[in-house]
Write a protein that holds these residues in place. Sequence first.
Motif, mmCIF file in Angstrom:
data_model
loop_
_atom_site.group_PDB
_atom_site.id
_atom_site.type_symbol
_atom_site.label_atom_id
_atom_site.label_comp_id
_atom_site.label_asym_id
_atom_site.label_seq_id
_atom_site.Cartn_x
_atom_site.Cartn_y
_atom_site.Cartn_z
ATOM 1 N N TYR A 168 0.841 -1.189 0.000
ATOM 2 C CA TYR A 168 0.000 0.000 0.000
ATOM 3 C C TYR A 168 0.877 1.241 0.000
ATOM 4 C CZ TYR A 168 -3.884 -3.018 1.347
ATOM 5 O OH TYR A 168 -4.844 -3.990 1.374
ATOM 6 N N ARG A 169 0.272 2.369 -0.289
ATOM 7 C CA ARG A 169 0.952 3.659 -0.145
ATOM 8 C C ARG A 169 0.094 4.528 0.758
ATOM 9 N NH1 ARG A 169 1.452 5.484 -5.876
ATOM 10 N NH2 ARG A 169 0.307 3.657 -6.480
ATOM 11 N N VAL A 170 0.733 5.450 1.469
ATOM 12 C CA VAL A 170 0.013 6.419 2.283
ATOM 13 C C VAL A 170 -0.263 7.631 1.402
ATOM 14 C CG1 VAL A 170 0.125 7.932 4.308
ATOM 15 C CG2 VAL A 170 1.054 5.598 4.426
ATOM 16 N N VAL A 171 -1.507 8.076 1.420
ATOM 17 C CA VAL A 171 -1.920 9.236 0.641
ATOM 18 C C VAL A 171 -2.496 10.294 1.583
ATOM 19 C CG1 VAL A 171 -2.306 7.938 -1.497
ATOM 20 C CG2 VAL A 171 -4.171 8.197 0.130
ATOM 21 N N VAL A 172 -2.491 11.543 1.110
ATOM 22 C CA VAL A 172 -2.989 12.658 1.918
ATOM 23 C C VAL A 172 -3.789 13.589 1.016
ATOM 24 C CG1 VAL A 172 -0.889 14.055 1.627
ATOM 25 C CG2 VAL A 172 -2.303 14.377 3.652
ATOM 26 N N LEU B 110 -4.630 4.954 3.467
ATOM 27 C CA LEU B 110 -3.759 4.056 2.713
ATOM 28 C C LEU B 110 -4.507 3.596 1.489
ATOM 29 C CD1 LEU B 110 -4.594 0.826 3.584
ATOM 30 C CD2 LEU B 110 -3.628 1.707 5.670
ATOM 31 N N TRP B 111 -3.746 3.358 0.430
ATOM 32 C CA TRP B 111 -4.332 3.043 -0.864
ATOM 33 C C TRP B 111 -3.517 1.940 -1.513
ATOM 34 C CZ3 TRP B 111 -8.938 4.561 -2.075
ATOM 35 C CH2 TRP B 111 -9.389 4.396 -3.382
ATOM 36 N N PRO B 112 -4.150 0.996 -2.188
ATOM 37 C CA PRO B 112 -3.391 -0.077 -2.839
ATOM 38 C C PRO B 112 -2.340 0.485 -3.801
ATOM 39 C CG PRO B 112 -5.738 -0.553 -2.894
ATOM 40 C CD PRO B 112 -5.591 0.863 -2.402
ATOM 41 N N LEU B 113 -1.150 -0.049 -3.718
ATOM 42 C CA LEU B 113 -0.033 0.443 -4.521
ATOM 43 C C LEU B 113 -0.274 0.287 -6.014
ATOM 44 C CD1 LEU B 113 2.779 1.699 -4.392
ATOM 45 C CD2 LEU B 113 3.717 -0.599 -4.233
ATOM 46 N N ARG B 114 -0.992 -0.746 -6.407
ATOM 47 C CA ARG B 114 -1.165 -1.007 -7.836
ATOM 48 C C ARG B 114 -2.171 -0.082 -8.512
ATOM 49 N NH1 ARG B 114 -4.613 -6.630 -7.902
ATOM 50 N NH2 ARG B 114 -6.507 -5.716 -7.047
ATOM 51 N N THR B 115 -2.899 0.732 -7.746
ATOM 52 C CA THR B 115 -3.883 1.639 -8.333
ATOM 53 C C THR B 115 -3.562 3.079 -7.984
ATOM 54 O OG1 THR B 115 -5.359 1.462 -6.436
ATOM 55 C CG2 THR B 115 -5.717 -0.085 -8.228
ATOM 56 N N ASP B 116 -3.960 3.975 -8.854
ATOM 57 C CA ASP B 116 -3.766 5.396 -8.586
ATOM 58 C C ASP B 116 -4.743 5.846 -7.504
ATOM 59 O OD1 ASP B 116 -1.806 5.677 -10.538
ATOM 60 O OD2 ASP B 116 -3.282 6.140 -12.094
ATOM 61 N N PRO B 117 -4.298 6.757 -6.637
ATOM 62 C CA PRO B 117 -5.229 7.271 -5.635
ATOM 63 C C PRO B 117 -6.330 8.097 -6.300
ATOM 64 C CG PRO B 117 -3.077 8.336 -5.438
ATOM 65 C CD PRO B 117 -2.964 7.305 -6.507
ATOM 66 N N PRO B 118 -7.455 8.261 -5.626
ATOM 67 C CA PRO B 118 -8.542 9.047 -6.202
ATOM 68 C C PRO B 118 -8.159 10.518 -6.319
ATOM 69 C CG PRO B 118 -9.103 8.297 -3.989
ATOM 70 C CD PRO B 118 -7.781 7.701 -4.328
ATOM 71 N N ALA B 119 -8.905 11.246 -7.113
ATOM 72 C CA ALA B 119 -8.668 12.681 -7.289
ATOM 73 C C ALA B 119 -8.666 13.374 -5.929
ATOM 74 C CB ALA B 119 -9.739 13.280 -8.189
ATOM 75 N N THR C 12 2.316 10.265 -0.235
ATOM 76 C CA THR C 12 3.275 10.920 0.663
ATOM 77 C C THR C 12 4.684 10.398 0.459
ATOM 78 O OG1 THR C 12 3.018 9.287 2.427
ATOM 79 C CG2 THR C 12 1.501 11.184 2.442
ATOM 80 N N GLY C 13 4.807 9.261 -0.220
ATOM 81 C CA GLY C 13 6.104 8.633 -0.401
ATOM 82 C C GLY C 13 6.300 7.410 0.477
ATOM 83 N N PHE C 14 5.394 7.185 1.429
ATOM 84 C CA PHE C 14 5.520 6.015 2.300
ATOM 85 C C PHE C 14 4.787 4.844 1.675
ATOM 86 C CE2 PHE C 14 4.731 3.079 5.687
ATOM 87 C CZ PHE C 14 5.871 3.158 6.464
ATOM 88 N N VAL C 15 5.474 3.702 1.557
ATOM 89 C CA VAL C 15 4.916 2.479 0.989
ATOM 90 C C VAL C 15 5.250 1.337 1.934
ATOM 91 C CG1 VAL C 15 5.071 0.855 -0.937
ATOM 92 C CG2 VAL C 15 5.138 3.309 -1.386
ATOM 93 N N GLY C 16 4.301 0.423 2.118
ATOM 94 C CA GLY C 16 4.543 -0.743 2.955
ATOM 95 C C GLY C 16 3.328 -1.636 3.001
#
Length: 72
Positions: free
Chosen positions: A12-16, A24-33, A38-42
């Motif tokens: 996953y990636r952390v989004v803001v 948190l958002w699945p890494l394989r998909t783009d976050p929503p509009a 943030t650069g953090f993945v895990g």
Amino acid sequence: MSTDTATPEGQYRVVVNDEEQHSLWPLRTDPPAGWVPTGFVGTREECSAHIDRVWPDIRPLSLRRRLAGDAA
């Protein structure tokens, strides 16, 4: 077999957003509009722990500003 559908690796990636709310958002998909990485993945657990560390006050930015008396 894992039931984690985020990615085959479970990453996953952390989004803001502009209200400084984190998710948190699945890494394989783009976050929503309106949400940016943030650069953090895990793993889900690592991302959740990171969010707990960096976002202690979960109120939206606009509410924090209003309560602080800042009209900006």
